[in-house]
Design a protein around this motif. Structure first.
Motif: not given
Length: 220
Positions: A54-64, A78-84, A89-90
């Motif tokens: 989930x850490x990796x997914x959060x930073x993927x959303x951030x870079x996205x 939407x990506x900001x919401x996913x990042x949060x 979760x991470x």
């Protein structure tokens, strides 16, 4: 995480537009924080492997967000919401550990973080001095801090964790001021989601540093 935002310069905003940008940014920060809290609660029983994912997914959303910002405001939000949610979760296993071992430290860290962000954020927003030069020093200081953290994994240094946390707070005091000055100087109201992500990262890092300080006695 604290580089200039990829929005083209626009004409100087009116005072009302500037207030609208501030309000929208803080609203997005609050939304991200709420989703972080939800993620931390939902992931309280996650294992270390899932937390890393989930850490990796959060930073993927951030870079996205950096790419989406040029194309779609809705996608960026939407990506900001996913990042949060993903970063919550991470961090969930860490939060769960401290909630079980020393719940008081969570409240202490939360209160200290609020005072820290309000104080340095207000200072950065109000100052007329250009902090762009300070940004370069803060960036390299953050890189050095990351290197010091890696050293602490392999080398035992007396009070190393405390030193690391205090240095981190000093660095993020500067970064927080820089981010809030950028918020005041921004000329594009569409930049709110990206600035919210940057400010939320400031808040999260400061919280984790304070949490480590308030629980240092538990590690002895």
């Amino acid at each position: 995480m604290n580089e200039p935002y990829p929005y083209p310069a626009s004409p100087v905003m009116t005072r009302d537009q500037s207030h609208t940008l501030f309000a929208q940014t803080m609203g997005f920060v609050a939304l991200t924080a709420a989703l972080f809290a939800a993620g931390a609660y939902l992931g309280r029983d996650l294992g270390g492997g899932a937390a890393i994912l989930f850490y990796l997914l959060s930073f993927a959303a951030l870079f996205g967000m950096q790419f989406a910002a040029r194309r779609s405001r809705e996608l960026t939000i939407g990506l900001l919401a996913l990042f949060g949610l993903f970063i919550g979760l991470g961090v969930a296993p860490t939060m769960s550990y401290y909630a079980n071992q020393n719940p008081q430290a969570l409240w202490q860290a939360g209160g200290a973080t609020a005072l820290f962000i309000v104080g340095f954020g207000a200072a950065g927003y109000a100052t007329r001095r250009d902090l762009s030069v300070l940004a370069r020093f803060a960036f390299w200081a953050l890189i050095a801090l990351i290197g010091f953290g890696i050293v602490l994994i392999f080398v035992r240094i007396p009070n190393g964790a405390l030193i690391y946390s205090i240095l981190g707070l000093v660095i993020f005091a500067a970064i927080t001021m820089i981010d809030f000055q950028r918020l005041r100087r921004s000329r594009d109201i569409q930049s709110a989601p990206l600035m919210a992500a940057s400010i939320f990262l400031d808040i999260l890092n400061v919280f984790l540093f304070f949490l480590q300080i308030f629980t240092r006695g538990d590690d002895r």
